[in-house]
Design a protein around this motif. Structure first.
Motif, PDB file in Angstrom:
ATOM      1  N   THR A 185       4.517   7.793 -11.251  1.00 39.23           N
ATOM      2  CA  THR A 185       5.443   6.884 -11.918  1.00 39.23           C
ATOM      3  C   THR A 185       4.683   5.993 -12.895  1.00 39.23           C
ATOM      4  O   THR A 185       3.709   5.335 -12.511  1.00 39.23           O
ATOM      5  N   PRO A 186       5.078   5.942 -14.172  1.00 40.52           N
ATOM      6  CA  PRO A 186       4.408   5.064 -15.141  1.00 40.52           C
ATOM      7  C   PRO A 186       4.512   3.603 -14.713  1.00 40.52           C
ATOM      8  O   PRO A 186       5.580   3.141 -14.300  1.00 40.52           O
ATOM      9  N   ARG A 187       3.408   2.865 -14.829  1.00 42.03           N
ATOM     10  CA  ARG A 187       3.394   1.441 -14.442  1.00 42.03           C
ATOM     11  C   ARG A 187       3.828   0.567 -15.613  1.00 42.03           C
ATOM     12  O   ARG A 187       3.172  -0.398 -15.974  1.00 42.03           O
ATOM     13  N   ASP A 188       4.938   0.873 -16.209  1.00 41.49           N
ATOM     14  CA  ASP A 188       5.437   0.103 -17.344  1.00 41.49           C
ATOM     15  C   ASP A 188       6.503  -0.865 -16.847  1.00 41.49           C
ATOM     16  O   ASP A 188       7.653  -0.484 -16.620  1.00 41.49           O
ATOM     17  N   TYR A 189       6.122  -2.132 -16.687  1.00 35.42           N
ATOM     18  CA  TYR A 189       7.033  -3.135 -16.156  1.00 35.42           C
ATOM     19  C   TYR A 189       7.907  -3.783 -17.225  1.00 35.42           C
ATOM     20  O   TYR A 189       8.741  -4.633 -16.907  1.00 35.42           O
ATOM     21  N   GLN A 190       7.713  -3.406 -18.470  1.00 31.46           N
ATOM     22  CA  GLN A 190       8.562  -3.897 -19.558  1.00 31.46           C
ATOM     23  C   GLN A 190       8.670  -5.424 -19.550  1.00 31.46           C
ATOM     24  O   GLN A 190       9.756  -5.987 -19.645  1.00 31.46           O
ATOM     25  N   GLN A 191       7.535  -6.069 -19.400  1.00 30.72           N
ATOM     26  CA  GLN A 191       7.440  -7.535 -19.391  1.00 30.72           C
ATOM     27  C   GLN A 191       8.204  -8.172 -18.225  1.00 30.72           C
ATOM     28  O   GLN A 191       8.619  -9.327 -18.300  1.00 30.72           O
ATOM     29  N   LYS A 192       8.381  -7.435 -17.140  1.00 31.36           N
ATOM     30  CA  LYS A 192       9.064  -7.969 -15.953  1.00 31.36           C
ATOM     31  C   LYS A 192       8.125  -8.039 -14.744  1.00 31.36           C
ATOM     32  O   LYS A 192       8.585  -8.220 -13.616  1.00 31.36           O
ATOM     33  N   ILE A 215       0.832  -1.205   0.000  1.00 37.77           N
ATOM     34  CA  ILE A 215       0.000   0.000   0.000  1.00 37.77           C
ATOM     35  C   ILE A 215       0.866   1.253   0.000  1.00 37.77           C
ATOM     36  O   ILE A 215       0.618   2.206  -0.748  1.00 37.77           O
ATOM     37  N   GLY A 216       1.900   1.257   0.840  1.00 40.06           N
ATOM     38  CA  GLY A 216       2.793   2.412   0.898  1.00 40.06           C
ATOM     39  C   GLY A 216       3.482   2.672  -0.427  1.00 40.06           C
ATOM     40  O   GLY A 216       3.583   3.821  -0.883  1.00 40.06           O
ATOM     41  N   LEU A 217       3.938   1.619  -1.072  1.00 40.66           N
ATOM     42  CA  LEU A 217       4.604   1.766  -2.364  1.00 40.66           C
ATOM     43  C   LEU A 217       3.633   2.222  -3.443  1.00 40.66           C
ATOM     44  O   LEU A 217       3.984   3.035  -4.312  1.00 40.66           O
ATOM     45  N   ALA A 218       2.406   1.692  -3.412  1.00 40.45           N
ATOM     46  CA  ALA A 218       1.400   2.114  -4.387  1.00 40.45           C
ATOM     47  C   ALA A 218       1.098   3.599  -4.241  1.00 40.45           C
ATOM     48  O   ALA A 218       0.922   4.316  -5.245  1.00 40.45           O
ATOM     49  N   VAL A 219       1.045   4.082  -3.002  1.00 40.10           N
ATOM     50  CA  VAL A 219       0.822   5.511  -2.767  1.00 40.10           C
ATOM     51  C   VAL A 219       1.992   6.329  -3.310  1.00 40.10           C
ATOM     52  O   VAL A 219       1.802   7.376  -3.942  1.00 40.10           O
ATOM     53  N   ILE A 220       3.218   5.842  -3.078  1.00 39.74           N
ATOM     54  CA  ILE A 220       4.398   6.551  -3.576  1.00 39.74           C
ATOM     55  C   ILE A 220       4.363   6.642  -5.100  1.00 39.74           C
ATOM     56  O   ILE A 220       4.641   7.704  -5.682  1.00 39.74           O
ATOM     57  N   LEU A 221       4.019   5.549  -5.769  1.00 47.46           N
ATOM     58  CA  LEU A 221       3.939   5.559  -7.229  1.00 47.46           C
ATOM     59  C   LEU A 221       2.892   6.555  -7.713  1.00 47.46           C
ATOM     60  O   LEU A 221       3.096   7.251  -8.717  1.00 47.46           O
ATOM     61  N   THR A 222       1.766   6.618  -6.996  1.00 48.91           N
ATOM     62  CA  THR A 222       0.692   7.530  -7.389  1.00 48.91           C
ATOM     63  C   THR A 222       1.108   8.988  -7.202  1.00 48.91           C
ATOM     64  O   THR A 222       0.901   9.826  -8.083  1.00 48.91           O
ATOM     65  N   VAL A 223       1.701   9.285  -6.044  1.00 59.11           N
ATOM     66  CA  VAL A 223       2.116  10.664  -5.756  1.00 59.11           C
ATOM     67  C   VAL A 223       3.176  11.135  -6.751  1.00 59.11           C
ATOM     68  O   VAL A 223       3.139  12.268  -7.242  1.00 59.11           O
ATOM     69  N   GLY A 248      17.083  -3.505 -16.865  1.00 55.87           N
ATOM     70  CA  GLY A 248      16.786  -2.740 -15.658  1.00 55.87           C
ATOM     71  C   GLY A 248      15.324  -2.333 -15.562  1.00 55.87           C
ATOM     72  O   GLY A 248      14.529  -2.525 -16.486  1.00 55.87           O
ATOM     73  N   LEU A 249      14.984  -1.768 -14.406  1.00 55.09           N
ATOM     74  CA  LEU A 249      13.615  -1.337 -14.134  1.00 55.09           C
ATOM     75  C   LEU A 249      13.657  -0.367 -12.961  1.00 55.09           C
ATOM     76  O   LEU A 249      14.504  -0.484 -12.075  1.00 55.09           O
ATOM     77  N   ASP A 250      12.742   0.592 -12.967  1.00 57.71           N
ATOM     78  CA  ASP A 250      12.646   1.552 -11.873  1.00 57.71           C
ATOM     79  C   ASP A 250      12.541   0.787 -10.546  1.00 57.71           C
ATOM     80  O   ASP A 250      11.658  -0.065 -10.380  1.00 57.71           O
ATOM     81  N   PRO A 251      13.441   1.045  -9.586  1.00 56.98           N
ATOM     82  CA  PRO A 251      13.400   0.324  -8.310  1.00 56.98           C
ATOM     83  C   PRO A 251      12.055   0.418  -7.603  1.00 56.98           C
ATOM     84  O   PRO A 251      11.665  -0.511  -6.891  1.00 56.98           O
ATOM     85  N   LYS A 252      11.343   1.516  -7.791  1.00 61.30           N
ATOM     86  CA  LYS A 252      10.021   1.652  -7.152  1.00 61.30           C
ATOM     87  C   LYS A 252       9.053   0.626  -7.718  1.00 61.30           C
ATOM     88  O   LYS A 252       8.219   0.081  -6.996  1.00 61.30           O
ATOM     89  N   LEU A 253       9.154   0.354  -9.019  1.00 59.89           N
ATOM     90  CA  LEU A 253       8.283  -0.648  -9.640  1.00 59.89           C
ATOM     91  C   LEU A 253       8.649  -2.054  -9.178  1.00 59.89           C
ATOM     92  O   LEU A 253       7.764  -2.876  -8.893  1.00 59.89           O
ATOM     93  N   VAL A 254       9.946  -2.332  -9.097  1.00 59.03           N
ATOM     94  CA  VAL A 254      10.378  -3.645  -8.619  1.00 59.03           C
ATOM     95  C   VAL A 254       9.905  -3.862  -7.189  1.00 59.03           C
ATOM     96  O   VAL A 254       9.386  -4.939  -6.845  1.00 59.03           O
ATOM     97  N   ALA A 255      10.078  -2.857  -6.344  1.00 55.05           N
ATOM     98  CA  ALA A 255       9.668  -2.971  -4.944  1.00 55.05           C
ATOM     99  C   ALA A 255       8.160  -3.166  -4.827  1.00 55.05           C
ATOM    100  O   ALA A 255       7.693  -4.009  -4.053  1.00 55.05           O
TER     101      ALA A 255
END
Length: 306
Positions: free
Chosen positions: A56-63, A45-53, A177-184
């Protein structure tokens, strides 16, 4: 490594050192499975809020699938193991055993990920085993049965951490690679989905939990939002910047913080055997991290660990 990398390692160690204290308080009250599930749920939940604030694009690039599976290995199983250990071990014990992650990294990396094994690393593994033996035979964490069970749970957790570090490099870093926020975020979602069936089962079959405990909820929220959401952004960023083995060295810095928080806030006392075993483990980690003569040839295709 840059000065900023050392600063992030120290900050991560302070945060994760506090997580053992929070779990030590919450696990006996809410139960190991409930505490582990709530930790990853609030982390997600905390990470989802951070991504929203941060938009951050939710593009996981097939990962995305890889991120979910990493969450099971790097969060779901280890958090469950540490919550089980927290029922029997003081926070300082779990923190010092967490320092065996680089030792596990040497063994697992050499066996399965074509990492170089040196004479110093091999000696470090042996010293680490001796330190663990000293902890389990002279510790003051209750009965020997509970002590051994807690130690085994911690070692399973560190083994998972070691595997996840190499898989992060293979599945994420080496694939662009991938944005660490998306990986987390993906990893905490995976851990939440993994622990959800266990949470539902224990809720339906075991004695009701007394949920109206404000202090316990503060600990759960802290371990979820701070020690998981924020910490894992730092963790995956460090893996991308300095590599998995160097990132694992954060476990060398965690024990002093775990011991300090437990001593200051829970009046935990530790035996002489604990300190002797802790010193051996710290020496073992230092040997693992220092360069030495190779006794296992490194594969040409294995990427260099920085």
């Amino acid at each position: 490594m840059k000065s900023g990398d050392y600063g992030r390692l120290l900050l991560l160690a302070a945060i994760w050192g506090g997580s053992f204290l929070f779990m030590r308080i919450a696990a006996p009250a809410f139960g190991a499975i409930n505490t582990a599930f709530l930790r990853v749920l609030f982390g997600f939940i905390g990470l989802a809020v951070i991504l929203t604030v941060l938009r951050t694009p939710r593009d996981y690039q097939q990962k995305f699938g890889s991120s979910l599976l990493l969450g099971v290995i790097n969060s779901g199983l280890p958090f469950l193991m540490y919550c089980l250990a927290a029922r029997w071990l003081p926070a300082g014990y779990s923190a010092i055993l967490n320092a065996t992650t680089p030792l596990m990294g040497v063994v697992i990396g050499g066996l399965f990920f074509q990492e170089a094994v040196t004479l110093k690393k091999a000696l470090g593994v042996l010293l680490g085993l001796l330190g663990i033996t000293l902890l389990t035979t002279t510790g003051s964490a209750g009965s020997l049965t509970h002590l051994l069970a807690g130690v085994i749970a911690c070692l399973v957790a560190t083994g998972c951490y070691a595997i996840a570090g190499f898989l992060t490099r293979r599945w994420i870093t080496e694939r662009g690679g991938l944005d660490p926020k998306l990986v987390a975020t993906g990893s905490q979602l995976g851990a939440t989905l993994f622990l959800l069936p266990f949470f539902l089962y224990t809720s339906a079959t075991e004695a009701p939990v007394m949920w109206a405990q404000p202090l316990i909820w503060l600990c759960v929220l802290a371990v979820g939002f701070v020690c998981t959401a924020w910490a894992y952004i730092l963790y995956f960023r460090l893996i991308a910047d300095i590599g998995p083995l160097r990132t694992m060295t954060v476990t060398f810095l965690i024990p002093p913080f775990g011991i300090l928080w437990g001593y200051l806030l829970m009046n935990e006392t530790l035996s002489e055997g604990f300190f002797a075993g802790g010193v051996l483990i710290c020496l073992a980690v230092w040997l693992v991290l220092s360069p030495g003569r190779k006794i296992v040839r490194e594969s040409k295709i294995a990427p260099e660990t920085k």
